[in-house]
Design a protein around this motif. Structure first.
Motif, short mmCIF file in Angstrom:
data_model
loop_
_atom_site.label_atom_id
_atom_site.label_comp_id
_atom_site.label_asym_id
_atom_site.label_seq_id
_atom_site.Cartn_x
_atom_site.Cartn_y
_atom_site.Cartn_z
N LYS A 104 0.96 -1.12 0.14
CA LYS A 104 0.06 0.07 0.15
C LYS A 104 0.79 1.27 0.00
O LYS A 104 0.72 2.19 -0.72
N GLN A 105 1.90 1.38 0.97
CA GLN A 105 2.82 2.40 0.84
C GLN A 105 3.37 2.55 -0.69
O GLN A 105 3.85 3.68 -0.86
N ASN A 106 3.55 1.69 -1.16
CA ASN A 106 4.29 1.60 -2.75
C ASN A 106 3.16 1.83 -3.74
O ASN A 106 3.51 1.81 -4.97
N GLY A 107 2.12 2.20 -3.33
CA GLY A 107 1.08 2.52 -4.09
C GLY A 107 0.04 1.44 -4.95
O GLY A 107 -0.66 1.81 -5.85
N PHE A 108 0.07 0.31 -4.24
CA PHE A 108 -0.73 -0.75 -4.83
C PHE A 108 -1.91 -1.01 -3.84
O PHE A 108 -1.89 -1.12 -2.99
N ALA A 109 -2.97 -0.89 -4.77
CA ALA A 109 -4.31 -0.94 -4.14
C ALA A 109 -4.89 -2.43 -3.95
O ALA A 109 -5.57 -2.77 -3.45
N TYR A 110 -4.27 -3.29 -4.91
CA TYR A 110 -4.72 -4.52 -4.79
C TYR A 110 -3.59 -5.38 -4.56
O TYR A 110 -2.36 -5.27 -4.99
N LEU A 111 -3.91 -6.41 -3.96
CA LEU A 111 -2.92 -7.49 -3.38
C LEU A 111 -3.27 -8.94 -4.08
O LEU A 111 -4.54 -9.15 -4.18
N ARG A 112 -2.40 -9.73 -4.35
CA ARG A 112 -2.69 -10.88 -4.83
C ARG A 112 -1.78 -12.18 -4.58
O ARG A 112 -0.73 -11.77 -4.34
N LEU A 113 -2.11 -13.14 -4.39
CA LEU A 113 -1.45 -14.48 -4.09
C LEU A 113 -2.11 -15.83 -4.41
O LEU A 113 -3.17 -15.80 -4.85
N SER A 114 -1.23 -16.61 -4.75
CA SER A 114 -1.76 -18.06 -5.01
C SER A 114 -1.46 -19.01 -3.86
O SER A 114 -0.26 -19.03 -3.41
N VAL A 115 -2.05 -20.14 -3.68
CA VAL A 115 -1.93 -21.18 -2.70
C VAL A 115 -2.44 -22.26 -3.09
O VAL A 115 -3.59 -22.36 -3.72
N ARG A 116 -1.82 -23.44 -2.69
CA ARG A 116 -2.41 -24.73 -2.98
C ARG A 116 -3.72 -24.92 -2.06
O ARG A 116 -3.68 -24.42 -1.18
N PRO A 117 -4.69 -25.66 -2.73
CA PRO A 117 -5.80 -25.78 -2.06
C PRO A 117 -5.76 -26.60 -0.57
O PRO A 117 -6.61 -26.43 0.41
N ASP A 118 -4.70 -27.53 -0.48
CA ASP A 118 -4.63 -28.25 0.59
C ASP A 118 -3.72 -27.63 1.69
O ASP A 118 -3.51 -28.27 2.77
N ASN A 119 -3.26 -26.67 1.41
CA ASN A 119 -2.22 -25.50 2.24
C ASN A 119 -2.91 -24.84 3.23
O ASN A 119 -3.88 -24.07 3.13
N ALA A 121 -2.43 -22.55 5.08
CA ALA A 121 -2.42 -21.10 5.14
C ALA A 121 -3.61 -20.44 4.30
O ALA A 121 -3.56 -19.32 4.78
N ALA A 122 -4.10 -20.92 3.45
CA ALA A 122 -5.32 -20.61 2.91
C ALA A 122 -6.42 -19.97 3.93
O ALA A 122 -6.97 -19.22 3.68
N LEU A 123 -6.45 -20.51 5.30
CA LEU A 123 -7.51 -20.32 6.08
C LEU A 123 -6.99 -18.83 6.64
O LEU A 123 -7.77 -17.99 6.79
N GLN A 126 -7.92 -16.24 4.04
CA GLN A 126 -9.21 -15.96 4.18
C GLN A 126 -9.60 -15.01 5.35
O GLN A 126 -10.29 -14.07 5.18
N ARG A 127 -8.93 -15.20 6.53
CA ARG A 127 -9.53 -14.43 7.72
C ARG A 127 -8.66 -13.16 7.43
O ARG A 127 -9.24 -12.11 8.27
N ALA A 128 -7.64 -12.91 6.76
CA ALA A 128 -7.06 -11.67 6.73
C ALA A 128 -7.82 -11.03 5.43
O ALA A 128 -7.43 -9.93 5.23
N TYR A 143 -6.17 -15.87 -4.73
CA TYR A 143 -6.61 -14.99 -3.82
C TYR A 143 -6.46 -13.32 -4.09
O TYR A 143 -5.21 -13.21 -4.73
N GLU A 144 -7.33 -12.68 -3.97
CA GLU A 144 -7.09 -11.23 -3.99
C GLU A 144 -7.68 -10.49 -2.78
O GLU A 144 -8.73 -10.86 -2.25
N ARG A 145 -7.17 -9.23 -2.69
CA ARG A 145 -7.77 -8.36 -1.83
C ARG A 145 -7.36 -6.79 -1.94
O ARG A 145 -6.32 -6.72 -2.52
#
Length: 147
Positions: A104-119, A121-123, A126-128, A143-145
């Protein structure tokens, strides 16, 4: 337990390498040979984005790291890893929040990541506040936010 997040130092690279290797061996063992063949590409990404490589330290011990890269109109979380002995103590969430704040400090409004369905960390994602948008061609959940 005192958690410190800081920018990576060159001396952290062996620990980051071991963290990535442990991930591959634990979650994607069939990809280990391919990962090793692409090691120079991974190292180049770590070095080219060194200012976006965050390290977690607990009581002077290496506890984890995260790396993100700037893409077209979003910040992509490339990797986040917490050493097994420090998991479930909020280290991953702290690294995730640091990524979001720095992007955000660097000017990005969108965050993105990818994760294995069985990892598990996906939870955490989602909580974040991350929402699963799709499954990519490799079977990863994207995932996006908003930052």
């Amino acid at each position: 337990m005192t958690l410190i997040l800081r920018q990576a130092h060159v001396t952290d690279l062996p620990s980051i390498y071991r963290g990535e290797q442990d991930y591959i061996r634990s979650w994607e063992p069939t990809h280990e040979d391919t990962w090793r063949l692409q090691l120079e590409r991974h190292l180049t990404r770590w070095v080219e984005n060194f200012d976006r490589l965050t390290v977690a330290i607990i009581d002077e011990q290496f506890a984890g790291y995260s790396l993100w890269t700037p893409e077209q109109d979003y910040a992509e979380l490339c990797t986040i890893n917490v050493s097994q002995v420090y998991r479930r103590n909020g280290v991953g969430l702290s690294l995730l929040n640091a990524y979001a704040a720095t992007a955000k400090q660097n000017g990005f409004a969108y965050l993105r990541l990818s994760v294995r369905p069985d990892n598990p960390a996906a939870l955490m994602y989602q909580r974040a506040g991350f929402s699963c948008m799709e499954t990519d061609s490799h079977g990863y959940l994207r995932y996006e936010r908003l930052s």
